[in-house]
Design an enzyme around this catalytic site. Sequence first.
Site, PDB file in Angstrom:
ATOM      1  N   LEU A  21     -26.497  42.806 -10.363  1.00  0.00           N
ATOM      2  CA  LEU A  21     -27.785  42.827  -9.659  1.00  0.00           C
ATOM      3  C   LEU A  21     -27.652  42.358  -8.219  1.00  0.00           C
ATOM      4  O   LEU A  21     -28.467  42.695  -7.371  1.00  0.00           O
ATOM      5  CB  LEU A  21     -28.788  41.931 -10.397  1.00  0.00           C
ATOM      6  CG  LEU A  21     -29.077  42.292 -11.858  1.00  0.00           C
ATOM      7  CD1 LEU A  21     -29.954  41.229 -12.502  1.00  0.00           C
ATOM      8  CD2 LEU A  21     -29.746  43.659 -11.953  1.00  0.00           C
ATOM      9  N   GLY A  22     -26.625  41.565  -7.926  1.00  0.00           N
ATOM     10  CA  GLY A  22     -26.418  41.059  -6.564  1.00  0.00           C
ATOM     11  C   GLY A  22     -25.161  40.225  -6.516  1.00  0.00           C
ATOM     12  O   GLY A  22     -24.628  39.804  -7.544  1.00  0.00           O
ATOM     13  N   GLU A  23     -24.647  40.006  -5.308  1.00  0.00           N
ATOM     14  CA  GLU A  23     -23.454  39.170  -5.182  1.00  0.00           C
ATOM     15  C   GLU A  23     -23.384  38.534  -3.805  1.00  0.00           C
ATOM     16  O   GLU A  23     -23.965  39.013  -2.844  1.00  0.00           O
ATOM     17  CB  GLU A  23     -22.184  39.972  -5.451  1.00  0.00           C
ATOM     18  CG  GLU A  23     -21.958  41.179  -4.569  1.00  0.00           C
ATOM     19  CD  GLU A  23     -20.756  41.982  -5.039  1.00  0.00           C
ATOM     20  OE1 GLU A  23     -19.632  41.455  -4.966  1.00  0.00           O
ATOM     21  OE2 GLU A  23     -20.947  43.125  -5.470  1.00  0.00           O
ATOM     22  N   GLY A  24     -22.701  37.384  -3.769  1.00  0.00           N
ATOM     23  CA  GLY A  24     -22.536  36.656  -2.521  1.00  0.00           C
ATOM     24  C   GLY A  24     -21.139  36.071  -2.445  1.00  0.00           C
ATOM     25  O   GLY A  24     -20.235  36.489  -3.178  1.00  0.00           O
ATOM     26  N   THR A  25     -20.940  35.100  -1.569  1.00  0.00           N
ATOM     27  CA  THR A  25     -19.615  34.523  -1.348  1.00  0.00           C
ATOM     28  C   THR A  25     -19.083  33.824  -2.581  1.00  0.00           C
ATOM     29  O   THR A  25     -17.912  33.965  -2.933  1.00  0.00           O
ATOM     30  CB  THR A  25     -19.671  33.510  -0.184  1.00  0.00           C
ATOM     31  OG1 THR A  25     -20.277  34.152   0.952  1.00  0.00           O
ATOM     32  CG2 THR A  25     -18.272  33.050   0.191  1.00  0.00           C
ATOM     33  N   PHE A  26     -19.925  33.062  -3.256  1.00  0.00           N
ATOM     34  CA  PHE A  26     -19.461  32.244  -4.375  1.00  0.00           C
ATOM     35  C   PHE A  26     -19.926  32.758  -5.736  1.00  0.00           C
ATOM     36  O   PHE A  26     -19.482  32.249  -6.756  1.00  0.00           O
ATOM     37  CB  PHE A  26     -19.948  30.800  -4.217  1.00  0.00           C
ATOM     38  CG  PHE A  26     -19.402  30.123  -2.985  1.00  0.00           C
ATOM     39  CD1 PHE A  26     -18.095  29.663  -2.955  1.00  0.00           C
ATOM     40  CD2 PHE A  26     -20.187  29.964  -1.851  1.00  0.00           C
ATOM     41  CE1 PHE A  26     -17.586  29.044  -1.826  1.00  0.00           C
ATOM     42  CE2 PHE A  26     -19.684  29.349  -0.721  1.00  0.00           C
ATOM     43  CZ  PHE A  26     -18.371  28.893  -0.702  1.00  0.00           C
ATOM     44  N   LYS A  28     -21.859  36.032  -8.374  1.00  0.00           N
ATOM     45  CA  LYS A  28     -22.300  37.383  -8.687  1.00  0.00           C
ATOM     46  C   LYS A  28     -23.376  37.251  -9.758  1.00  0.00           C
ATOM     47  O   LYS A  28     -23.273  36.411 -10.652  1.00  0.00           O
ATOM     48  CB  LYS A  28     -21.122  38.202  -9.203  1.00  0.00           C
ATOM     49  CG  LYS A  28     -21.438  39.655  -9.487  1.00  0.00           C
ATOM     50  CD  LYS A  28     -20.199  40.406  -9.966  1.00  0.00           C
ATOM     51  CE  LYS A  28     -19.216  40.639  -8.846  1.00  0.00           C
ATOM     52  NZ  LYS A  28     -18.099  41.513  -9.240  1.00  0.00           N
ATOM     53  N   VAL A  29     -24.434  38.064  -9.672  1.00  0.00           N
ATOM     54  CA  VAL A  29     -25.511  38.016 -10.657  1.00  0.00           C
ATOM     55  C   VAL A  29     -25.521  39.321 -11.443  1.00  0.00           C
ATOM     56  O   VAL A  29     -25.531  40.401 -10.854  1.00  0.00           O
ATOM     57  CB  VAL A  29     -26.890  37.789  -9.996  1.00  0.00           C
ATOM     58  CG1 VAL A  29     -27.986  37.712 -11.056  1.00  0.00           C
ATOM     59  CG2 VAL A  29     -26.883  36.512  -9.166  1.00  0.00           C
ATOM     60  N   ASP A 138     -33.100  27.958   2.431  1.00  0.00           N
ATOM     61  CA  ASP A 138     -32.843  29.349   2.823  1.00  0.00           C
ATOM     62  C   ASP A 138     -34.010  30.215   2.363  1.00  0.00           C
ATOM     63  O   ASP A 138     -33.821  31.285   1.794  1.00  0.00           O
ATOM     64  CB  ASP A 138     -31.521  29.846   2.223  1.00  0.00           C
ATOM     65  CG  ASP A 138     -31.043  31.157   2.879  1.00  0.00           C
ATOM     66  OD1 ASP A 138     -31.539  31.479   3.985  1.00  0.00           O
ATOM     67  OD2 ASP A 138     -30.204  31.845   2.283  1.00  0.00           O
ATOM     68  N   LYS A 140     -36.762  32.867   2.594  1.00  0.00           N
ATOM     69  CA  LYS A 140     -36.990  34.109   3.332  1.00  0.00           C
ATOM     70  C   LYS A 140     -37.499  35.136   2.319  1.00  0.00           C
ATOM     71  O   LYS A 140     -37.347  34.944   1.106  1.00  0.00           O
ATOM     72  CB  LYS A 140     -35.696  34.597   3.985  1.00  0.00           C
ATOM     73  CG  LYS A 140     -34.521  34.749   3.018  1.00  0.00           C
ATOM     74  CD  LYS A 140     -33.237  35.059   3.758  1.00  0.00           C
ATOM     75  CE  LYS A 140     -32.045  35.088   2.791  1.00  0.00           C
ATOM     76  NZ  LYS A 140     -30.779  35.354   3.495  1.00  0.00           N
ATOM     77  N   ASN A 143     -35.473  36.183  -0.731  1.00  0.00           N
ATOM     78  CA  ASN A 143     -35.276  35.226  -1.823  1.00  0.00           C
ATOM     79  C   ASN A 143     -36.556  35.018  -2.634  1.00  0.00           C
ATOM     80  O   ASN A 143     -36.603  34.144  -3.500  1.00  0.00           O
ATOM     81  CB  ASN A 143     -34.809  33.871  -1.276  1.00  0.00           C
ATOM     82  CG  ASN A 143     -33.316  33.856  -1.011  1.00  0.00           C
ATOM     83  OD1 ASN A 143     -32.571  34.630  -1.596  1.00  0.00           O
ATOM     84  ND2 ASN A 143     -32.879  32.987  -0.115  1.00  0.00           N
ATOM     85  N   ASP A 156     -33.064  31.121  -6.615  1.00  0.00           N
ATOM     86  CA  ASP A 156     -31.970  30.300  -6.080  1.00  0.00           C
ATOM     87  C   ASP A 156     -32.447  28.979  -5.505  1.00  0.00           C
ATOM     88  O   ASP A 156     -31.844  28.461  -4.576  1.00  0.00           O
ATOM     89  CB  ASP A 156     -31.213  31.070  -4.988  1.00  0.00           C
ATOM     90  CG  ASP A 156     -30.102  31.903  -5.573  1.00  0.00           C
ATOM     91  OD1 ASP A 156     -29.953  31.881  -6.801  1.00  0.00           O
ATOM     92  OD2 ASP A 156     -29.390  32.568  -4.825  1.00  0.00           O
ATOM     93  N   THR A 178     -30.921  31.329   7.119  1.00  0.00           N
ATOM     94  CA  THR A 178     -30.923  32.538   7.942  1.00  0.00           C
ATOM     95  C   THR A 178     -31.550  32.193   9.295  1.00  0.00           C
ATOM     96  O   THR A 178     -32.663  31.662   9.325  1.00  0.00           O
ATOM     97  CB  THR A 178     -31.726  33.642   7.231  1.00  0.00           C
ATOM     98  OG1 THR A 178     -31.146  33.855   5.945  1.00  0.00           O
ATOM     99  CG2 THR A 178     -31.707  34.927   8.023  1.00  0.00           C
TER     100      THR A 178
END
Length: 452
Positions: A21-26, A28-29, A138, A140, A143, A156, A178
């Site tokens: 569904l999504g992913e970032g630096t640390f 993954k969902v 964060d 925005k 999120n 989050d 951001t």
Amino acid sequence: MSSQGGGGRTRVGRYELGRTLGEGTFAKVKFAKNVETGENVAIKILDKEKLLKHKMIDQLKREISTMKLIRHPNVIRMHEVMASKTKIYIVIELVTGGELFDKIVSHRRLKEDDARKYFQQLINAVDYCHSRGVYHRDLKPENLLLDANGTLKVSDFGLSALSQQVQKDGLLHTTCGTPNYVAPEVIINKGYDGAKADLWSCGVILFVLMAGYLPFEDSNLMSLYKKIYKADFTCPSWFSTSTKKLIKKILDPNPNTRITIAEVINNEWFKKGYQPPTFETEDINLDDVNSIFDESGDPTQLVVERREERPALMNAFELISTSQGLNLGTLFEKQTGSVKRETRFASRLPANEILSKIEAAAGPMGFNVQKRNNCKLKLQGESPGRKGQLAIATEVFEVTPTLHMVELRKSNGDTLEFHNFYHSISNGLKDVMWKPDGNIAEVDRILHHRSQ
């Protein structure tokens, strides 16, 4: 322990994993299903090695313990935590209504009453979490998620930025978030009050909801910071006088004179149609959190992740949930009027051929293949974008043996740049994409076949 379910699924504990569904630096969902209860959830997967490398384990334990104690209708719920030898799995509530960001883009801007409704829910969530010592840092529109009933859910909270502890001066000292939404006191890096900084971000979000654009925008980062530090912005003409007054009190560059959340809740504009949240408190067990961080490491407490090297199956619920409002007619159609961080299409071609064609179409557009395996492809843009290099994760799912769902998802960079990329690459993939002929009868047959 766990075992692999049939048809290319990955199993972790009692959960069967689905699409990303999504992913970032640390992290993954992934979409997941509790095979014991049938409940659909999301699982956030974190890499232990990365967390150790960045000395985040202790912080993560504090954040997870706090987040598990948070039970609020406007904050995504955390159900449980598991660990394998290499990963930590955080099981959270699945929210299917999309991002508030999408609603802003598709409507250009929201009406005052609609914006107020979402702002009230946002303030409810932020105020509740602050009362428990949790600061988002964060905030925005990306999120802020919506459930199937249109209720706002902050995602989050406490996990998007693993917070450095408040220091002796009572202030936080980590610059994060951001840039367009960050409070001026965060930028100057002399310490800040997490609650006041979060409220500033809420003020920016309210402005964006009603204006359809950011109050502080500049391609030059230092110029942007100067505008934020001076609170150099102008409300558009369609803002009511009471809206302008409230936003100016929230976007006060001096945190000492900035309005507080308690004062916002008591504001006449805010109170219109306001319904305080109703929810029950419950006893929460932290045994699972304590056990996964127990350094003695009882191996019987660890889960095992297993998978097959073939396209993952997409079950009927997942297929339906990818369409807007459960309208099957939109399943395989190009979505218009909405900017998303993921886009998908259907294809009759084999998985490897689909990925090869995407790779061939992306090359002339300035994208290199970073990684390719197990029906997945990662593309990396060569040129820097507004928010760094655009990176795209592609995955092929099997709906039936002769039909695949292809998902392209932004993993880094700007959402609008990703949207433009997808529109451009679509022209080169016309021989790959498939659509049902004029009606959804064939889609219904596919879903019926898959659900048998």
